[in-house]
Scaffold this active site. Structure first.
Site, mmCIF file in Angstrom:
data_model
loop_
_atom_site.group_PDB
_atom_site.id
_atom_site.type_symbol
_atom_site.label_atom_id
_atom_site.label_comp_id
_atom_site.label_asym_id
_atom_site.label_seq_id
_atom_site.Cartn_x
_atom_site.Cartn_y
_atom_site.Cartn_z
ATOM 1 N N GLU A 194 0.818 -1.224 0.000
ATOM 2 C CA GLU A 194 0.000 0.000 0.000
ATOM 3 C C GLU A 194 0.847 1.268 0.000
ATOM 4 O O GLU A 194 0.485 2.253 0.645
ATOM 5 C CB GLU A 194 -0.946 0.003 1.206
ATOM 6 C CG GLU A 194 -2.025 -1.047 1.142
ATOM 7 C CD GLU A 194 -3.139 -0.817 2.153
ATOM 8 O OE1 GLU A 194 -2.886 -0.135 3.162
ATOM 9 O OE2 GLU A 194 -4.255 -1.305 1.926
ATOM 10 N N GLU B 152 -6.917 -7.756 -0.533
ATOM 11 C CA GLU B 152 -7.430 -7.720 0.839
ATOM 12 C C GLU B 152 -8.923 -7.435 0.826
ATOM 13 O O GLU B 152 -9.343 -6.291 0.660
ATOM 14 C CB GLU B 152 -6.719 -6.630 1.671
ATOM 15 C CG GLU B 152 -5.283 -6.962 1.970
ATOM 16 C CD GLU B 152 -4.603 -5.914 2.853
ATOM 17 O OE1 GLU B 152 -5.304 -5.228 3.630
ATOM 18 O OE2 GLU B 152 -3.366 -5.782 2.748
HETATM 19 C C1 GAL Z 1 -4.470 -2.616 5.037
HETATM 20 C C2 GAL Z 1 -3.074 -3.203 5.209
HETATM 21 C C3 GAL Z 1 -3.119 -4.507 5.998
HETATM 22 C C4 GAL Z 1 -3.949 -4.318 7.239
HETATM 23 C C5 GAL Z 1 -5.322 -3.827 6.860
HETATM 24 C C6 GAL Z 1 -6.242 -3.595 8.021
HETATM 25 O O1 GAL Z 1 -4.396 -1.291 4.716
HETATM 26 O O2 GAL Z 1 -2.512 -3.446 3.945
HETATM 27 O O3 GAL Z 1 -1.823 -4.901 6.306
HETATM 28 O O4 GAL Z 1 -3.306 -3.407 8.052
HETATM 29 O O5 GAL Z 1 -5.213 -2.609 6.217
HETATM 30 O O6 GAL Z 1 -6.422 -4.738 8.737
#
Ligand code: GAL
Length: 837
Positions: free
Chosen positions: A184, A253
């Site tokens: 990110e 994600e």
């Molecule tokens: C994203 C990040 C993950 C985790 C997630 C929230 O932005 O890439 O590593 O932190 O948010 O759980």
């Protein structure tokens, strides 16, 4: 499209070839539709399981449950500070055995996605960076800086080489089909200016230089340099498109729930909403989707970062913190995964046509080799819609997607759950006679506050005429740092005869203040307000040297944001004494540039090792006058392991804040005295409308975390030792050990579906509390019969399921007999109790 050059052969050593000679190499490539494995286009449904958030003994079971849940890949980050906590001192043992984890994935027949980072965010201490990195002279993290880049390269190379040596990349016959560099960075790149841009190009070149023949991804990187694939992170990614038209639409994600801060309520993302997001992603041409998290697990030891992130990283994921199926989420998604996978060929090759019905209703038809598959999506939050598709009409509930694999039969709708719901219960530890908590035998000993009066106890000590950043001094080897100074009042005449206030300005996260060995106050921040000022009225002695001891405590280091690594922590000052505060003769003596002595860690922990299994100091424990509400105190007790295989937790209700160890294993920070506020919880949860972290909350007014996971592998049958370091003051008298298992199972299922009911841990269905096939209404715990039903439902289910750990029902009139109803679709509602046989 083949995307890799020939350089791989050069780095592929003979040793590694021999190691993997029996594995079948897989050629990985991709086009704009998705990944190709040996030239076959594939759908990837993956889930995040972070290996250090469970134990090697749990990995096999978690991965098996992921596979049964319909996943074909497991994703993990690689945690740099877990592997290299101190400069060039590596650790790949136990739950840090990355190779074993990847091999466990391989043994289960799944693919692996390796997100190396090495910045990972992840609610992990310092985002995965080791603090020694920050302490290197001339270093600047996550930018064009040679000191940093050399270290990043050294670590990434170490991991890539390790994977290669064990033959774990697909081309070697291993499971790794995708790898990630950075994480990110696009969200913060603006803050690094031109250097950010060249850094990300450098990252891309570094990744490519390994020639490992897997696609490399950069999540949330809308300027990802080709051939890096920019991927999406978020709750919904159906509208995402990568910056490079040749890149596929991938979702790294899909947040299956959310994490928790100390003081927060329990967040819940419904199974219906999660399934809706997944179905829409595949409707709109996505081809790789990863749940973040599929199993969240536990932030053991001091791994939680943020700061103020709880020890539990349950995340409301499809597998709960302990590895139990989180039902109905797990089962509802399993059915979706199986359906999507059955449509793999048409989704990856078919010609796609979208139909806009208006009102946020959309249809998508995929056509391939004379076959067709359809999606009907309703993104309206409130209204159900009936639409016409190929001559038939279909009603699609609000905020849902219907999937019709042949464009005629609705096989799945994301809002209609046909899977069991499980209500988990906590059971007493029957192995121990001490089933009542107050029957545990406790020993205790104090942790004496450090003070310059008595000379600082041995250990890591530094002095400076300034207030130092805590992580720089501790190198993050401990949460605890003593800031010690002293003053002679006769040299500060201006304070004479005045009421004195101690003023401490800190960047967090907790401060305990002692004056001449006496506690004068404690204070802490929250995840929203790390920085705070503590002011306490104190008494100083005239004519004598006064000692001021401030114990500053970190609760996990910052893990996210532009330049997060430079955020100072600990007492940055000023530290002042204020005479007659607020009055006309107010005076201030600034102690910030006094001579400060720094002592890292606790005497009981760092020097005496009281938490260790074979503690160096066994003496000094008392078994009488057990204190409660005493600051800085050690407690210990012994207990028998609960029988059976269900997960074990310790209930730390009654304690304040500190750290817990079982047989020397650090099970994490505890803070049950941090209670979530009373407001904002709901008894019902409407899945409709976009998820946010204030939706569907539970646990209002309760400790944000009361139960702490003790993995079974940390236990022996008898003589287990629990050690607690209590920082705030509390009582251990309510502590008890419990197991977690399925207590009640409920389901409502449409006819013509199969329903599996399942208890766990050897427990069986002992009673069918409710069963009705027809038009039942209500929710688990309060089902009600409709005006008609099949009279035999209860007896059929009793016959098939009572005394069984699990049973499968064919939900139809064939099984239960005629209902006499006049509905189009009948439903079964059933509620059963699980008990020991
Ligand atoms: C994203 C990040 C993950 C985790 C997630 C929230 O932005 O890439 O590593 O932190 O948010 O759980």
């Amino acid at each position: 499209m083949a995307i890799f050059g020939p350089c791989f052969a050069a780095v592929f050593s003979v040793v590694s070839f021999l190691l993997v000679a029996s594995a079948v190499p897989l050629d990985v490539s991709y086009d704009e539709r998705g990944i190709k494995l040996n030239d076959q286009s594939r759908i990837i449904i993956s889930g995040s399981i972070h290996y250090p958030r469970s134990t090697p003994e749990m990995w096999g079971d978690l991965i098996k449950k992921a596979k049964e849940g319909g996943l074909n890949a497991i994703e993990t980050y690689v945690f740099w500070n877990a592997h290299e906590p101190l400069y060039r001192q590596y650790d790949f043992e136990g739950n840090k055995d990355l190779v074993r984890f990847i091999k466990t994935i391989q043994d289960a027949g799944l693919y692996a996605i390796l997100r190396i980072g090495p910045y990972v965010c992840a609610e992990w201490n310092y985002g995965g960076f080791p603090v020694w990195l920050h302490n290197l002279p001339g270093v600047e993290l996550r930018t064009n800086n040679t000191v940093y880049q050399n270290e990043m390269k050294t670590f990434v190379t170490l991991i890539v080489d390790m994977m290669q040596k064990h033959g774990l990349f697909a081309i070697q016959g291993g499971p790794i089909i995708v790898a990630q560099i950075e994480n990110e960075y696009g969200n913060v790149e603006w803050a690094y200016g031109n250097n950010g841009k060249s850094y990300i190009n450098w990252c891309a070149q570094l990744a490519e230089s390994y020639g490992v023949q897997v696609p490399w991804i950069m999540c949330q990187q809308s300027d990802a340099p080709s051939p890096m694939i920019n991927t999406c992170n978020g709750y919904y990614c159906d509208q995402f498109s990568p910056n490079n038209p040749k890149s596929p639409k991938w979702w790294t994600e899909n947040w299956s729930g959310w994490f928790k801060d100390w003081g927060m309520k329990d967040p819940h993302r419904t199974a219906e909403d999660l399934a809706f997001a997944v179905a829409r992603f595949f409707q709109y041409g996505g081809s790789l989707q990863n749940y973040y998290m599929y199993h969240g697990g536990t932030n053991f030891d001091r791994t939680a970062g943020g700061p103020y992130i709880t020890t539990s990283y349950d995340y409301d994921a499809p597998l709960d913190e302990y590895g139990n199926l989180n039902q109905p989420k797990w089962g509802h998604l399993k059915r979706l995964h199986e359906l999507i996978m059955s449509m793999e060929e048409i989704l990856t090759h078919g010609v796609k046509r979208d139909v806009d019905y208006g009102n946020m209703m959309s249809g998508t038809v995929y056509v391939y080799k004379g076959k067709q598959s359809c999606f009907l999506g309703n993104a309206n939050q409130n209204q159900d819609f009936t639409v016409n598709l190929m001559g038939s009409s279909y009603t699609v509930p609000a905020w849902s997607v219907s999937i019709l694999p042949d464009c005629y039969t609705e096989v799945y709708n994301t809002a209609k759950i046909n899977s069991q719901q499980t209500v988990m219960v906590k059971l007493p530890n029957e192995a121990d006679d001490q089933t009542e908590p107050n029957e545990l035998q406790w020993d205790w000993r104090p942790e004496h506050p450090e003070s310059l009066h008595h000379g600082v106890a041995k250990g890591s000590v530094t002095t400076a005429n300034e207030l130092l950043d805590q992580k720089t001094v501790t190198n993050d080897t401990s949460d605890y740092l003593w800031y010690l100074t002293s003053l002679d009042l006769s040299k500060n005449d201006s304070l004479a005869g005045k009421a004195i206030t101690l003023h401490v300005h800190t960047n967090g996260h907790i401060v305990h203040a002692f004056v001449n060995g006496k506690h004068v106050g404690s204070q802490w921040g929250t995840s929203d307000h790390l920085e705070f000022i503590m002011e306490k009225d104190i008494k100083l002695k005239h004519g004598k040297t006064n000692s001021i001891s401030l114990l500053s405590v970190t609760v996990g280091l910052q893990n996210y944001g532009a330049n997060f690594d430079t955020v100072n922590v600990g007492i940055h000052g000023p530290v002042k004494l204020i005479g007659n505060k607020g009055q006309s003769d107010e005076v201030t003596v600034d102690l910030s540039t006094n001579s400060w002595t720094y002592k890292v860690g606790l005497n009981g922990m760092e020097e005496k090792g009281l938490q260790l299994d074979n503690a160096r100091h066994q003496h000094g424990w008392k078994s009488y006058n057990l204190p409660s509400n005493r600051l800085l105190v050690w407690y210990k007790t012994t207990f028998k392991a609960p029988l059976g295989s269900d997960p074990v937790v310790v209930d730390l209700q009654g304690l304040g804040k500190g750290t817990a160890w079982v047989n020397g294993h650090n099970i994490g920070r505890f803070w049950p005295s941090f209670v979530a506020s009373e407001d904002g919880c709901t008894t019902t949860c409407d899945y409709r409308g976009a998820y946010n972290s204030n939706k569907c909350l539970t646990n209002c007014g309760d400790p944000s975390q009361r139960w702490y996971h003790i993995p079974r592998s940390f236990l022996q049958d008898d003589g287990n030792k629990l050690v607690l370091f209590e920082e705030f003051g509390g009582t251990p008298l309510h502590v008890r050990f419990q197991t977690i298992t399925a207590g009640t199972i409920c389901a409502t299922t449409d006819e013509k579906k199969q329903l599996e009911l399942s208890c766990q841990g050897g427990r069986v269905m002992s009673e069918i509390k409710f069963a009705s096939f027809g038009e039942p209404t209500g929710v688990c715990g309060s089902y009600a019969r409709g005006s008609c039903e099949a009279p035999n439902t209860l007896s059929v289910i009793q016959k098939q399921c009572l005394g069984q750990e699990s049973c499968t029902l064919d939900v139809s009139e064939n099984t239960f007999g005629p209902t006499g109803c006049h509905q189009n679709v009948y439903r079964l509602a059933v509620e059963a109790t699980c008990d020991s046989p």
